[in-house]
Design a protein around this motif. Structure first.
Motif, short mmCIF file in Angstrom:
data_model
loop_
_atom_site.label_atom_id
_atom_site.label_comp_id
_atom_site.label_asym_id
_atom_site.label_seq_id
_atom_site.Cartn_x
_atom_site.Cartn_y
_atom_site.Cartn_z
N LEU A 209 9.26 1.30 -10.86
CA LEU A 209 9.64 1.06 -9.48
C LEU A 209 11.14 1.24 -9.31
CD1 LEU A 209 7.50 -2.16 -8.88
CD2 LEU A 209 6.96 0.17 -8.15
N ASP A 210 11.54 1.97 -8.25
CA ASP A 210 12.97 2.15 -8.02
C ASP A 210 13.52 1.01 -7.15
OD1 ASP A 210 12.56 2.75 -5.24
OD2 ASP A 210 12.25 4.88 -5.72
N GLU A 211 14.82 0.99 -6.97
CA GLU A 211 15.45 -0.12 -6.26
C GLU A 211 14.99 -0.21 -4.81
OE1 GLU A 211 17.21 -2.53 -7.63
OE2 GLU A 211 16.77 -1.53 -9.53
N GLY A 212 14.79 0.94 -4.19
CA GLY A 212 14.33 0.93 -2.81
C GLY A 212 12.94 0.33 -2.68
N GLN A 213 12.05 0.69 -3.59
CA GLN A 213 10.70 0.13 -3.58
C GLN A 213 10.73 -1.36 -3.85
OE1 GLN A 213 9.26 2.80 -6.59
NE2 GLN A 213 8.15 4.08 -5.11
N LYS B 109 0.83 -1.21 0.00
CA LYS B 109 0.00 0.00 0.00
C LYS B 109 0.87 1.26 0.00
CE LYS B 109 -4.05 -1.98 2.35
NZ LYS B 109 -4.87 -1.98 3.58
N ALA B 110 1.97 1.23 0.75
CA ALA B 110 2.84 2.39 0.83
C ALA B 110 3.51 2.67 -0.51
CB ALA B 110 3.90 2.18 1.92
N VAL B 111 4.00 1.62 -1.18
CA VAL B 111 4.63 1.81 -2.49
C VAL B 111 3.59 2.31 -3.49
CG1 VAL B 111 5.75 0.64 -4.42
CG2 VAL B 111 6.44 0.13 -2.07
N ALA B 112 2.38 1.75 -3.42
CA ALA B 112 1.33 2.19 -4.34
C ALA B 112 1.02 3.67 -4.14
CB ALA B 112 0.07 1.35 -4.12
N ALA B 113 0.99 4.12 -2.89
CA ALA B 113 0.73 5.53 -2.62
C ALA B 113 1.83 6.41 -3.23
CB ALA B 113 0.63 5.77 -1.11
N GLU B 114 3.05 5.92 -3.19
CA GLU B 114 4.17 6.68 -3.76
C GLU B 114 4.06 6.80 -5.28
OE1 GLU B 114 7.56 4.55 -2.36
OE2 GLU B 114 7.07 4.94 -0.24
N THR B 115 3.46 5.82 -5.91
CA THR B 115 3.32 5.85 -7.38
C THR B 115 2.02 6.51 -7.83
OG1 THR B 115 2.17 3.70 -7.51
CG2 THR B 115 4.59 3.68 -7.53
N SER B 116 1.13 6.78 -6.87
CA SER B 116 -0.20 7.35 -7.16
C SER B 116 -1.05 6.40 -8.01
CB SER B 116 -0.08 8.71 -7.86
OG SER B 116 0.61 9.62 -7.03
N LEU B 117 -0.77 5.11 -7.93
CA LEU B 117 -1.56 4.09 -8.62
C LEU B 117 -2.00 3.04 -7.62
CD1 LEU B 117 0.57 3.79 -11.87
CD2 LEU B 117 -1.73 4.76 -11.68
N GLY B 118 -2.80 2.07 -8.09
CA GLY B 118 -3.35 1.07 -7.19
C GLY B 118 -2.35 0.00 -6.81
N CYS B 119 -2.66 -0.69 -5.72
CA CYS B 119 -1.83 -1.82 -5.30
C CYS B 119 -1.75 -2.88 -6.39
CB CYS B 119 -2.40 -2.45 -4.03
SG CYS B 119 -2.28 -1.42 -2.55
N ASP B 120 -2.84 -3.04 -7.12
CA ASP B 120 -2.86 -4.06 -8.17
C ASP B 120 -1.88 -3.71 -9.28
OD1 ASP B 120 -4.66 -1.86 -8.65
OD2 ASP B 120 -5.44 -2.93 -10.38
N ALA B 121 -1.83 -2.44 -9.68
CA ALA B 121 -0.92 -2.03 -10.73
C ALA B 121 0.53 -2.24 -10.31
CB ALA B 121 -1.17 -0.57 -11.10
N VAL B 122 0.84 -1.92 -9.07
CA VAL B 122 2.20 -2.10 -8.57
C VAL B 122 2.56 -3.58 -8.51
CG1 VAL B 122 3.72 -1.81 -6.57
CG2 VAL B 122 2.22 0.07 -7.30
N ALA B 123 1.63 -4.40 -8.00
CA ALA B 123 1.90 -5.83 -7.90
C ALA B 123 2.15 -6.46 -9.26
CB ALA B 123 0.73 -6.53 -7.20
N LEU B 124 1.36 -6.08 -10.25
CA LEU B 124 1.55 -6.63 -11.60
C LEU B 124 2.78 -6.05 -12.28
CD1 LEU B 124 -2.15 -6.74 -12.86
CD2 LEU B 124 -0.74 -8.65 -12.07
N LEU C 154 5.58 -5.39 -10.83
CA LEU C 154 6.71 -6.16 -10.33
C LEU C 154 6.92 -7.41 -11.16
CD1 LEU C 154 8.78 -6.44 -7.88
CD2 LEU C 154 7.13 -8.09 -7.01
N VAL C 155 5.83 -8.04 -11.57
CA VAL C 155 5.93 -9.25 -12.40
C VAL C 155 6.37 -8.89 -13.81
CG1 VAL C 155 4.72 -11.31 -13.16
CG2 VAL C 155 4.06 -10.24 -11.01
N LEU C 156 5.80 -7.86 -14.38
CA LEU C 156 6.13 -7.46 -15.74
C LEU C 156 7.61 -7.16 -15.92
CD1 LEU C 156 3.17 -5.12 -16.74
CD2 LEU C 156 3.87 -7.17 -17.98
N ARG C 157 8.26 -6.67 -14.89
CA ARG C 157 9.66 -6.27 -15.03
C ARG C 157 10.61 -7.47 -14.96
NH1 ARG C 157 13.25 -4.72 -11.41
NH2 ARG C 157 13.40 -2.63 -12.30
N GLN C 158 10.09 -8.67 -14.68
CA GLN C 158 10.97 -9.84 -14.68
C GLN C 158 11.40 -10.14 -16.12
OE1 GLN C 158 11.88 -10.82 -11.64
NE2 GLN C 158 10.41 -9.26 -10.97
N PRO C 159 12.68 -10.31 -16.37
CA PRO C 159 13.15 -10.45 -17.76
C PRO C 159 12.65 -11.71 -18.46
CG PRO C 159 14.93 -10.87 -16.19
CD PRO C 159 13.78 -10.32 -15.40
#
Length: 323
Positions: free
Chosen positions: A295-299, A247-262, A264-269
């Motif tokens: 997403l940055d390295e810290g996130q 939730k905290a990372v999602a708030a930082e991106t101004s998008l939903g938790c679902d978008a952030v969670a997906l 993370l998967v999309l960025r896998q090579p």
């Protein structure tokens, strides 16, 4: 390979697919589904909902659609949509066999699906799928292979699958359970006449369940297209159920938790296609924002701390109610 069509696509969402598990039948295990679907779960209500999702997905750039024999009437709904839109010829259609739907359009059945990877089930379900999807089927997958699945050693079944491959259908498999990596590696060893049988693998990978990643990288390196399912962990990574760190990372991106969670998967090579399991068009629109999340390295490090021990994750998943 049908997925080669996606390699030249230019839309940001071309590597996001739509899975129909949540809308092809009245009962499923996604959290929040009571609110998503409401009380009307008639065949026609879910047919309409599925068509609305398919329309929305297609016109927002999604080009892979995923069904299964055990997803109630998902193949039927998908076939109806394709037949009504004969001009759409740039999509990839996948389905799965190996589970039989047994819930009789209810949400409280004792068993919702029965697993069988035998040749007899394959022959029957292959006919059933062909009757609905015909030559629109691009990919046929064994549903939920585990390390002890007879599908990994049954030479007669392998010959049948090779016949389908010779007819132009790509053959794949999906995995489930805490030993996904073992199942993937065993499947990579399956050959017919010296040639690898499987061209795709569909596995669970998300913020909470990351254990299959090394094996999926190996599959990618071996030339398989990797499809990722359950990127939302059956709703556990969506508001309001998401962990506080997400939730905290999602708030930082101004998008939903679902978008952030997906994202993370999309960025896998090794990830070729990442499935959305949306049940509403608003959920789908939010899921598709994953294509533009940075997403940055810290996130990423904070999200990595959420990974669970695989057996604990799958025990939790197995306890989710059908509703």
């Amino acid at each position: 390979m049908p997925f080669a069509r996606l390699a030249t696509a230019t839309t940001p969402t071309c590597h996001i697919g739509l899975g129909l598990a949540a809308v092809g039948r009245p009962g499923y295990i996604n959290l929040g589904r009571d609110e998503d679907l409401g009380d009307n779960r008639s065949v026609e209500a879910l047919r309409t909902r599925t068509h609305e999702l398919l329309d929305a997905a297609y016109f927002q750039g999604v080009r892979y659609f995923d069904a299964a024999r055990s997803y109630g009437r998902s193949e039927e709904f998908l076939a109806d949509w394709l037949n009504a839109r004969p001009d759409i010829d740039d999509v990839v259609i996948g389905s799965k066999w190996g589970y039989t739907y047994t819930a009789a359009w209810t949400t409280d059945a004792e068993k919702h699906e029965v697993k069988d990877h035998g040749v007899g089930t394959y022959d029957r379900q292959r006919r059933e799928t062909a009757e609905l999807l015909g030559d629109r089927l691009d990919l046929y997958q064994i549903h939920s292979v585990t390390p002890d699945s007879p599908a990994l050693t049954d030479k007669e079944l392998h010959a049948r699958l090779a016949e389908a491959a010779a007819d132009g259908i790509s053959i794949g498999f999906s995995t489930s359970g805490p030993a996904q990596a073992d199942a993937i590696r065993a499947a990579l060893e399956v050959t017919v006449d010296g040639e690898p049988l499987f061209r795709t693998v569909q596995s669970t990978y998300n913020v909470l369940e990351t254990s299959a990643a090394p094996a999926l990288a190996e599959a990618h390196d071996a030339g398989l297209t990797v499809i990722v399912k359950e990127g939302m962990a059956n709703g556990r990574l969506a508001d309001p159920y998401a962990p506080d760190a997400l939730k905290a990372v999602a708030a930082e991106t101004s998008l939903g938790c679902d978008a952030v969670a997906l994202a993370l998967v999309l960025r896998q090579p090794w990830a070729g296609v990442v499935l959305s399991g949306a049940a509403t068009t608003s959920q789908l629109a939010s899921n598709l924002h994953a294509a533009v999340v940075d997403l940055d390295e810290g996130q990423l490090a904070r999200l990595a701390e959420l990974a669970e021990e695989p057996r604990a994750y799958w025990e939790k998943r197995g306890s989710l109610p059908w509703h």
